[in-house]
Design a protein around this motif. Structure first.
Motif, PDB file in Angstrom:
ATOM      1  N   PRO A  92      -2.161   7.553  -3.730  1.00 42.92           N
ATOM      2  CA  PRO A  92      -0.814   7.231  -4.225  1.00 42.92           C
ATOM      3  C   PRO A  92       0.278   8.049  -3.537  1.00 42.92           C
ATOM      4  O   PRO A  92       1.402   7.585  -3.404  1.00 42.92           O
ATOM      5  CB  PRO A  92      -0.872   7.557  -5.725  1.00 42.92           C
ATOM      6  CG  PRO A  92      -2.242   7.992  -6.020  1.00 42.92           C
ATOM      7  CD  PRO A  92      -3.039   8.055  -4.782  1.00 42.92           C
ATOM      8  N   ASN A  93      -0.070   9.235  -3.092  1.00 41.32           N
ATOM      9  CA  ASN A  93       0.955  10.083  -2.473  1.00 41.32           C
ATOM     10  C   ASN A  93       1.164   9.799  -0.991  1.00 41.32           C
ATOM     11  O   ASN A  93       2.141  10.231  -0.399  1.00 41.32           O
ATOM     12  CB  ASN A  93       0.602  11.559  -2.661  1.00 41.32           C
ATOM     13  CG  ASN A  93       0.843  12.002  -4.085  1.00 41.32           C
ATOM     14  OD1 ASN A  93       1.970  11.959  -4.568  1.00 41.32           O
ATOM     15  ND2 ASN A  93      -0.222  12.363  -4.774  1.00 41.32           N
ATOM     16  N   ALA A  94       0.192   9.109  -0.388  1.00 40.34           N
ATOM     17  CA  ALA A  94       0.296   8.869   1.057  1.00 40.34           C
ATOM     18  C   ALA A  94       0.656   7.423   1.379  1.00 40.34           C
ATOM     19  O   ALA A  94       0.871   7.076   2.529  1.00 40.34           O
ATOM     20  CB  ALA A  94      -1.030   9.242   1.726  1.00 40.34           C
ATOM     21  N   ILE A  95       0.734   6.589   0.338  1.00 39.23           N
ATOM     22  CA  ILE A  95       0.842   5.146   0.592  1.00 39.23           C
ATOM     23  C   ILE A  95       2.271   4.701   0.936  1.00 39.23           C
ATOM     24  O   ILE A  95       2.473   3.674   1.565  1.00 39.23           O
ATOM     25  CB  ILE A  95       0.305   4.344  -0.628  1.00 39.23           C
ATOM     26  CG1 ILE A  95      -0.039   2.910  -0.224  1.00 39.23           C
ATOM     27  CG2 ILE A  95       1.287   4.322  -1.768  1.00 39.23           C
ATOM     28  CD1 ILE A  95      -1.429   2.718   0.216  1.00 39.23           C
ATOM     29  N   GLN A  96       3.269   5.508   0.538  1.00 36.68           N
ATOM     30  CA  GLN A  96       4.657   5.054   0.680  1.00 36.68           C
ATOM     31  C   GLN A  96       5.042   4.535   2.074  1.00 36.68           C
ATOM     32  O   GLN A  96       5.571   3.432   2.171  1.00 36.68           O
ATOM     33  CB  GLN A  96       5.610   6.163   0.248  1.00 36.68           C
ATOM     34  CG  GLN A  96       6.583   5.667  -0.789  1.00 36.68           C
ATOM     35  CD  GLN A  96       7.512   6.763  -1.247  1.00 36.68           C
ATOM     36  OE1 GLN A  96       7.856   7.665  -0.472  1.00 36.68           O
ATOM     37  NE2 GLN A  96       7.918   6.701  -2.487  1.00 36.68           N
ATOM     38  N   PRO A  97       4.778   5.317   3.134  1.00 38.66           N
ATOM     39  CA  PRO A  97       5.176   4.803   4.455  1.00 38.66           C
ATOM     40  C   PRO A  97       4.492   3.484   4.808  1.00 38.66           C
ATOM     41  O   PRO A  97       5.040   2.685   5.571  1.00 38.66           O
ATOM     42  CB  PRO A  97       4.719   5.901   5.424  1.00 38.66           C
ATOM     43  CG  PRO A  97       4.564   7.117   4.588  1.00 38.66           C
ATOM     44  CD  PRO A  97       4.172   6.649   3.223  1.00 38.66           C
ATOM     45  N   VAL A  98       3.301   3.260   4.245  1.00 37.31           N
ATOM     46  CA  VAL A  98       2.587   2.005   4.537  1.00 37.31           C
ATOM     47  C   VAL A  98       3.378   0.809   4.018  1.00 37.31           C
ATOM     48  O   VAL A  98       3.396  -0.254   4.640  1.00 37.31           O
ATOM     49  CB  VAL A  98       1.168   2.034   3.930  1.00 37.31           C
ATOM     50  CG1 VAL A  98       0.463   0.700   4.144  1.00 37.31           C
ATOM     51  CG2 VAL A  98       0.353   3.147   4.551  1.00 37.31           C
ATOM     52  N   ILE A  99       4.082   1.004   2.883  1.00 35.35           N
ATOM     53  CA  ILE A  99       4.870  -0.094   2.319  1.00 35.35           C
ATOM     54  C   ILE A  99       5.931  -0.547   3.319  1.00 35.35           C
ATOM     55  O   ILE A  99       6.147  -1.733   3.520  1.00 35.35           O
ATOM     56  CB  ILE A  99       5.529   0.346   0.991  1.00 35.35           C
ATOM     57  CG1 ILE A  99       4.434   0.666  -0.029  1.00 35.35           C
ATOM     58  CG2 ILE A  99       6.468  -0.723   0.451  1.00 35.35           C
ATOM     59  CD1 ILE A  99       4.925   1.377  -1.252  1.00 35.35           C
ATOM     60  N   VAL A 100       6.566   0.431   3.967  1.00 35.98           N
ATOM     61  CA  VAL A 100       7.581   0.099   4.963  1.00 35.98           C
ATOM     62  C   VAL A 100       6.939  -0.621   6.143  1.00 35.98           C
ATOM     63  O   VAL A 100       7.435  -1.651   6.610  1.00 35.98           O
ATOM     64  CB  VAL A 100       8.297   1.374   5.450  1.00 35.98           C
ATOM     65  CG1 VAL A 100       9.322   1.031   6.512  1.00 35.98           C
ATOM     66  CG2 VAL A 100       8.946   2.092   4.291  1.00 35.98           C
ATOM     67  N   LEU A 101       5.797  -0.101   6.589  1.00 30.22           N
ATOM     68  CA  LEU A 101       5.115  -0.704   7.738  1.00 30.22           C
ATOM     69  C   LEU A 101       4.706  -2.145   7.417  1.00 30.22           C
ATOM     70  O   LEU A 101       4.859  -3.039   8.246  1.00 30.22           O
ATOM     71  CB  LEU A 101       3.884   0.122   8.123  1.00 30.22           C
ATOM     72  CG  LEU A 101       3.163  -0.347   9.391  1.00 30.22           C
ATOM     73  CD1 LEU A 101       4.052  -0.181  10.604  1.00 30.22           C
ATOM     74  CD2 LEU A 101       1.855   0.392   9.594  1.00 30.22           C
ATOM     75  N   VAL A 102       4.211  -2.356   6.196  1.00 30.49           N
ATOM     76  CA  VAL A 102       3.789  -3.696   5.784  1.00 30.49           C
ATOM     77  C   VAL A 102       4.949  -4.679   5.942  1.00 30.49           C
ATOM     78  O   VAL A 102       4.792  -5.770   6.477  1.00 30.49           O
ATOM     79  CB  VAL A 102       3.287  -3.686   4.319  1.00 30.49           C
ATOM     80  CG1 VAL A 102       3.342  -5.075   3.710  1.00 30.49           C
ATOM     81  CG2 VAL A 102       1.866  -3.156   4.267  1.00 30.49           C
ATOM     82  N   THR A 103       6.140  -4.261   5.514  1.00 32.47           N
ATOM     83  CA  THR A 103       7.293  -5.161   5.575  1.00 32.47           C
ATOM     84  C   THR A 103       7.637  -5.527   7.009  1.00 32.47           C
ATOM     85  O   THR A 103       7.811  -6.698   7.330  1.00 32.47           O
ATOM     86  CB  THR A 103       8.509  -4.506   4.903  1.00 32.47           C
ATOM     87  OG1 THR A 103       8.058  -3.846   3.737  1.00 32.47           O
ATOM     88  CG2 THR A 103       9.544  -5.521   4.557  1.00 32.47           C
ATOM     89  N   THR A 104       7.720  -4.524   7.898  1.00 28.46           N
ATOM     90  CA  THR A 104       8.069  -4.857   9.279  1.00 28.46           C
ATOM     91  C   THR A 104       6.937  -5.610   9.964  1.00 28.46           C
ATOM     92  O   THR A 104       7.192  -6.494  10.771  1.00 28.46           O
ATOM     93  CB  THR A 104       8.409  -3.603  10.110  1.00 28.46           C
ATOM     94  OG1 THR A 104       7.721  -2.503   9.562  1.00 28.46           O
ATOM     95  CG2 THR A 104       9.878  -3.335  10.106  1.00 28.46           C
ATOM     96  N   MET A 105       5.690  -5.271   9.601  1.00 25.87           N
ATOM     97  CA  MET A 105       4.567  -5.957  10.234  1.00 25.87           C
ATOM     98  C   MET A 105       4.520  -7.427   9.847  1.00 25.87           C
ATOM     99  O   MET A 105       4.079  -8.262  10.619  1.00 25.87           O
ATOM    100  CB  MET A 105       3.234  -5.292   9.873  1.00 25.87           C
ATOM    101  CG  MET A 105       2.926  -4.035  10.664  1.00 25.87           C
ATOM    102  SD  MET A 105       3.224  -4.206  12.430  1.00 25.87           S
ATOM    103  CE  MET A 105       1.801  -5.140  12.907  1.00 25.87           C
ATOM    104  N   LEU A 106       4.980  -7.753   8.628  1.00 24.72           N
ATOM    105  CA  LEU A 106       5.036  -9.158   8.231  1.00 24.72           C
ATOM    106  C   LEU A 106       5.833  -9.949   9.265  1.00 24.72           C
ATOM    107  O   LEU A 106       5.427 -11.012   9.710  1.00 24.72           O
ATOM    108  CB  LEU A 106       5.673  -9.298   6.853  1.00 24.72           C
ATOM    109  CG  LEU A 106       4.738  -9.166   5.663  1.00 24.72           C
ATOM    110  CD1 LEU A 106       5.532  -9.007   4.384  1.00 24.72           C
ATOM    111  CD2 LEU A 106       3.840 -10.378   5.563  1.00 24.72           C
TER     112      LEU A 106
END
Lengths: 319, 298
Positions: free
Chosen positions: B209-223
């Motif tokens: 839960p503490n390391a996932i935040q940047p992945v959320i941003v990456l997911v959006t741009t990767m879409l």
């Protein structure tokens, strides 16, 4: 520095071995029998007999165990033998030898254009941070990052080709055959290839300059009463270029990827077009060879980039 | 799994979280381009869901008597070389784009997060093996790797998702590995070890839960990036198979008539660009909102 270089090269070799494994096994994972594909490709579907298949298997060593096959394949690759194209019935190495120069010439100019312009625009945007130039460069770099290569090509072909008749829309001539024509035919492909790396470089350069701008030595330079031009060229530019060097490695990858589309649209007989059409023809040998050669180039370029990065910025080496 | 230690903070966190959420929305919608991006994406999702209601024509039905028509009140964007309504095909193309986008990102992000978490948390040989594998995949340009995989697997939406998924896994893995490494250094992770918590539990309940935040941003741009890559594959004719309505194959089919009917290739290409742009803007907005330190830097 020497240990750093050796470590980096060893790691690169390891990655290259893994790359060769990926490429080799991608072909082995094929649902079809490579011998069957070869025989039916050669004879147009006729003459597929069990004896012929056995012959082909023997000829290409497909009857040997997988590790032996891999070893033989690697031995061939190292000596420049990438196999025989199913579609062209020709040595894949020769096919590449004809097409790589085309892709490399266009790619080379694209890297030059995107690097120089990217550095320039990124620098100007950062120095005039918040001004209209910055807003414009930032916006354009967003466009550059998101525009599909083919949309850019459509716009160029439609405007410069169909409406204004300034540039030829298809084909490519080597510069040693007809220099003027070659330049004309290269303009649109180079713009298409350079746009994305240009946007990437400009953004990287902008943030890099902003970072350097905050350093104490820049404040010192200002307080010494140096002129802005001297500060920008001598202090800011030099120091902010270091991270941008890594962009060249990324740019090479982007350009090879873009070449597939750009060469297909402009009808340029380069490696990209060869790969795209080979997927249709199910010419796996060519795709395998192409993927291997391109990945090797990218790995080697990145090793060089990393080593020069370590040379330029001593802080990196000690990590 | 036994639930002996419940170290998580109790419900008292709820109160300040409201303002946290408000602050998040305020920063997210600060920039007009982010608002624009969110608007475009909302439209995209609605169009994809209600495609049969919005499209007036069957996107797959050929009508050779009315091929290559210019825009009119009947056919808002004209018809293509097979007489199919361009607007209807564009509407159905939104479905394909979202399907490939979400499919690929879900596949790659889940795999990448697991691998990155393992590599970062366990370190040592696990890290070495996973990260070298990722270096290997990254040595290929995304399109070239996708070509190789599609050549092996064959065309079609599922295989495109697998091919692009494999090609994009390294991005998530590297990011997740990096953030895991820094999260691992925190004292609360040490505390977990001190109380004898199992590695798996620590990883899933505290590091993740503490390391996932940047992945959320990456997911959006990767879409956005993945939709662009799918369009490129379909443009080359090796992504979504022909009758299917994909923006990339529409653009490529229209290319033949670029000189006379530019809209046939421009309309789908612009749709792709608009969507990719929107995902990038929203991704940037999310990054700013999640991590105010980064604002204006990139």
């Amino acid at each position: 520095m020497v240990t750093y270089i050796i470590r980096r090269i060893l790691m690169g070799i390891l990655v290259l071995i893994l790359v060769s494994l990926v490429v080799f096994f991608a072909l082995r994972l094929l649902p079809g029998d490579p011998a069957l594909i070869y025989v039916s490709g050669q004879s147009g579907g006729q003459g597929v007999t069990e004896e012929r298949l056995q012959e082909v298997r023997k000829e290409f060593g497909l009857d040997k165990p997988i590790p032996v096959q891999y070893w033989n394949w690697v031995k061939g690759v190292v000596t420049g033998d990438l196999g025989t194209s199913i579609r062209y019935q020709q040595d894949v190495g020769k096919l590449f030898a004809q097409r790589f120069p085309v892709t490399l010439i266009l790619g080379f100019f694209s890297v030059i254009v995107s690097t120089i312009l990217g550095i320039f625009f990124g620098l100007v945007a950062a120095i005039r941070r918040g001004g209209w130039i910055d807003t414009l460069v930032t916006f354009l770099s967003y466009i550059g990052l998101t525009i599909p290569v083919f949309l850019l090509a459509f716009v160029l072909i439609y405007v410069l080709g169909f409406k204004l008749h300034w540039l030829p829309i298809v084909g490519w001539t080597p510069p040693w055959k007809d220099f003027g024509m070659s330049v004309k035919q290269s303009i649109m492909p180079v713009i298409c290839l350079a746009t994305i790396p240009l946007a990437v470089t400009a953004r990287q350069m902008r943030s890099s300059v902003l970072e350097v701008n905050n350093m104490d030595y820049i404040r010192t330079a200002w307080s010494k009463g140096l002129r802005e031009r001297v500060i920008v060229t001598r202090h800011i530019l030099k120091n902010s270029l270091i991270p941008v060097v890594t962009m060249v490695g990324i740019g090479v990858g982007i350009i090879f990827g873009g070449a597939v589309i750009e060469e297909t649209i402009f009808g340029i007989a380069g490696v990209g077009q060869l790969l795209a059409t080979s997927v249709f023809a199910r010419d796996y040998v060519v795709i395998q060879g192409g993927a291997l050669v391109i990945a090797t180039i990218i790995v080697v370029v990145n090793i060089i980039v990393d080593i020069s990065y370590g040379g330029l910025d001593p802080r990196i080496r000690y990590e | 799994m036994s639930e002996v230690f419940v170290m998580d903070a109790p419900e008292t966190v709820a109160a300040p979280r409201v303002s946290e959420w408000k602050r998040f929305l305020k920063i997210l919608f600060q920039r007009k381009l982010v608002v624009f991006g969110v608007f475009v994406l909302l439209c995209l999702v609605l169009v994809a869901i209600f495609a049969p209601l919005i499209a007036q024509y069957d996107p797959y039905k050929n009508d050779m008597a009315h091929s290559l028509q210019s825009p009119s009140s009947q056919h808002w964007l004209g018809t293509d070389n097979l007489g199919r309504d361009v607007f209807s095909r564009l509407v159905y193309g939104a479905r394909t784009a979202l399907e490939v986008g979400f499919g690929t990102v879900a596949f790659a992000a889940i795999l990448g997060v697991i691998l990155g978490l393992l590599a970062g948390f366990l370190g040592g040989w696990t890290n070495a093996i996973i990260m070298r594998a990722m270096d290997t995949l990254m040595a290929f340009p995304m399109i070239v790797l996708a070509l190789l995989l599609v050549a092996v697997l064959g065309a079609g939406i599922q295989n495109v998702i697998i091919a692009l998924g494999v090609a994009t896994v390294p991005g998530y893995t590297r990011l997740m590995c990096g953030t895991t490494l820094s999260v691992r250094e925190n004292e609360y992770i040490l505390a977990q070890r001190a109380i004898g918590a199992k590695s798996l539990r620590t990883m899933v309940r505290h590091v993740l839960p503490n390391a996932i935040q940047p992945v959320i941003v990456l997911v959006t741009t990767m879409l956005g990036n993945v939709i662009l890559a799918e369009a490129s594959l379909s443009f080359l004719g090796i992504g979504i198979k022909p009758p299917g309505a994909a923006w990339g194959s529409m653009a490529s089919a229209g290319f033949r008539d670029l000189g006379t009917h530019p809209l046939l290739s421009f309309a789908p290409a612009l749709a792709i660009m608009l969507v990719v742009f929107a995902f990038n803007m929203v991704g940037d907005g999310l990054r700013d909102a999640l991590d105010p330190k980064l604002r204006g830097k990139l």
